[in-house]
Design a protein around this motif. Sequence first.
Motif, PDB file in Angstrom:
ATOM      1  N   VAL A 277       1.070  -0.980   0.171  1.00  0.00           N
ATOM      2  CA  VAL A 277      -0.389   0.463  -0.041  1.00  0.00           C
ATOM      3  C   VAL A 277       1.197   1.032  -0.067  1.00  0.00           C
ATOM      4  O   VAL A 277       0.441   2.367  -0.407  1.00  0.00           O
ATOM      5  N   GLY A 278       1.629   1.054   0.712  1.00  0.00           N
ATOM      6  CA  GLY A 278       3.405   2.462   0.775  1.00  0.00           C
ATOM      7  C   GLY A 278       3.504   2.550  -0.900  1.00  0.00           C
ATOM      8  O   GLY A 278       4.191   1.297  -1.041  1.00  0.00           O
ATOM      9  N   TYR A 279       4.096   3.583  -1.218  1.00  0.00           N
ATOM     10  CA  TYR A 279       4.851   4.054  -2.532  1.00  0.00           C
ATOM     11  C   TYR A 279       5.898   4.737  -2.651  1.00  0.00           C
ATOM     12  O   TYR A 279       6.222   5.156  -3.286  1.00  0.00           O
TER      13      TYR A 279
ATOM     14  N   VAL B 110      -7.279  -4.219   1.101  1.00  0.00           N
ATOM     15  CA  VAL B 110      -6.672  -5.633   0.529  1.00  0.00           C
ATOM     16  C   VAL B 110      -6.173  -6.387   1.846  1.00  0.00           C
ATOM     17  O   VAL B 110      -6.130  -7.382   2.044  1.00  0.00           O
ATOM     18  N   LEU B 111      -4.909  -5.262   2.407  1.00  0.00           N
ATOM     19  CA  LEU B 111      -4.182  -5.784   4.031  1.00  0.00           C
ATOM     20  C   LEU B 111      -4.911  -4.929   4.909  1.00  0.00           C
ATOM     21  O   LEU B 111      -4.511  -4.912   6.017  1.00  0.00           O
ATOM     22  N   THR B 112      -6.186  -3.879   5.548  1.00  0.00           N
ATOM     23  CA  THR B 112      -6.281  -2.984   6.192  1.00  0.00           C
ATOM     24  C   THR B 112      -6.818  -3.722   7.142  1.00  0.00           C
ATOM     25  O   THR B 112      -5.588  -3.196   8.616  1.00  0.00           O
TER      26      THR B 112
ATOM     27  N   PRO C  83      10.287  -7.285  12.064  1.00  0.00           N
ATOM     28  CA  PRO C  83      10.702  -7.159  10.464  1.00  0.00           C
ATOM     29  C   PRO C  83      10.301  -7.156   9.606  1.00  0.00           C
ATOM     30  O   PRO C  83       9.588  -8.328   7.942  1.00  0.00           O
ATOM     31  N   HIS C  84       9.285  -5.605   9.840  1.00  0.00           N
ATOM     32  CA  HIS C  84       8.386  -4.961   8.747  1.00  0.00           C
ATOM     33  C   HIS C  84       7.130  -6.479   8.438  1.00  0.00           C
ATOM     34  O   HIS C  84       7.006  -6.995   6.773  1.00  0.00           O
ATOM     35  N   ILE C  85       6.566  -7.188   9.327  1.00  0.00           N
ATOM     36  CA  ILE C  85       5.515  -8.085   8.860  1.00  0.00           C
ATOM     37  C   ILE C  85       3.966  -7.953   9.318  1.00  0.00           C
ATOM     38  O   ILE C  85       2.841  -8.379   9.143  1.00  0.00           O
TER      39      ILE C  85
ATOM     40  N   ALA D 274      -3.757 -11.812  -1.210  1.00  0.00           N
ATOM     41  CA  ALA D 274      -4.638 -11.068  -2.223  1.00  0.00           C
ATOM     42  C   ALA D 274      -3.532  -9.407  -2.776  1.00  0.00           C
ATOM     43  O   ALA D 274      -3.635  -9.022  -3.964  1.00  0.00           O
ATOM     44  N   MET D 275      -2.416  -9.081  -2.134  1.00  0.00           N
ATOM     45  CA  MET D 275      -1.626  -8.085  -2.706  1.00  0.00           C
ATOM     46  C   MET D 275      -0.923  -8.313  -4.163  1.00  0.00           C
ATOM     47  O   MET D 275      -0.912  -7.346  -4.455  1.00  0.00           O
ATOM     48  N   ALA D 276      -0.669  -9.523  -3.903  1.00  0.00           N
ATOM     49  CA  ALA D 276       0.411  -9.913  -4.848  1.00  0.00           C
ATOM     50  C   ALA D 276      -1.170 -10.138  -6.039  1.00  0.00           C
ATOM     51  O   ALA D 276      -0.772  -9.731  -7.214  1.00  0.00           O
TER      52      ALA D 276
HETATM   53  C1  GLV Z   1       4.186  -2.565   4.539  1.00  0.00           C
HETATM   54  O1  GLV Z   1       4.483  -1.574   4.477  1.00  0.00           O
HETATM   55  C2  GLV Z   1       2.518  -2.133   3.027  1.00  0.00           C
HETATM   56  O2  GLV Z   1       2.723  -0.716   2.595  1.00  0.00           O
HETATM   57  O3  GLV Z   1       2.087  -2.581   2.747  1.00  0.00           O
END
Ligand code: GLV
Length: 327
Positions: free
Chosen positions: A77-79, A100-102, A286-288, A298-300
Amino acid sequence: MTKPHILVARAIFPETLARLAQQFEVEANPDDAIWTKAQLIERLQGKVGAFTTGSERVDTEVLAACPQLRIVANMAVGYNNFDVDAMTAAGVLATNAPDVLTETTADFGFALLMATARRVTESEHFLRAGKWTKWSYDMFAGAEVHGSTLGILGMGRIGQGIARRGAHGFGMKVIYHNRSRLSPEREAECEARYVDKEELLRTADHLVLVVPYSAASHHAIGAAELALMKRTACLVNIARGGIVDDAALAVALREKRIAAAGLDVFEGEPKVHPDLLTVPNVVLTPHIASATIPTRMAMANLAADNLIGFLTQGKPLTPLNPEVLTR
Ligand code: GLV
């Protein structure tokens, strides 16, 4: 008819690769090598699309070296790995993977908050080290979560998910600060009260950071902000490294100027500031925050759908610079 060529810059689910391979000639990265910028540019030659994660930077240098590129789809979601203005100027579509990750990420924000406030990992390390020889009344006494004041910096979709969990699940008083205030309906739904940043820092018992990273949010929490927080407060960062000044945080934790921190993201990750590794009152992951298989899938798939939608029909699902579509 030859298929368009795309690059998938990191290892991803075989199912997602198979979907992409139905539409495109895919160069993948099955070994999940971390490429230098030069290696990324080399592999992007002849590609019209790229599937990236937050670790591949797309900037003016990459864009200038890859004039045939038309879309880069981020599985995040972050860019902040994209220079969106430069992409727009180069006519390259940028997409991310929101929504999808909210809920999964909000769950993790709460997991980290609970682990931090109730000293879960610190006490586990103590136990594993064989130091638990007797129970005592104040052993690993932590901070109350239920009924306390939950502060949220950044009230987008994930921030609202955390607010709902705090207010409805834990009876917390929720305060938030954001660039723009939510509608009264949204505030009522989250039972959240808008405050200025200083009140947020001074009042929160637990402060969760969910603000996107940008030049404006760089070191939004540094020594001065940490000094305003309660000495009993817990800080949780599930947003991005760089929003917190990690060196200043390590000092504040060591000197007990705040009680504890829970960090899923770090400045310069996967490197972690060495001082954070030696203070006991910090939970480090670790950024999980979005890491469940259904959510990562769903993100992929959303990133893949953006590539397929745009390159086959000119219709991406979640464009960040839709002005590119009307040129
Ligand atoms: C994770 O950090 C994201 O931005 O999806």
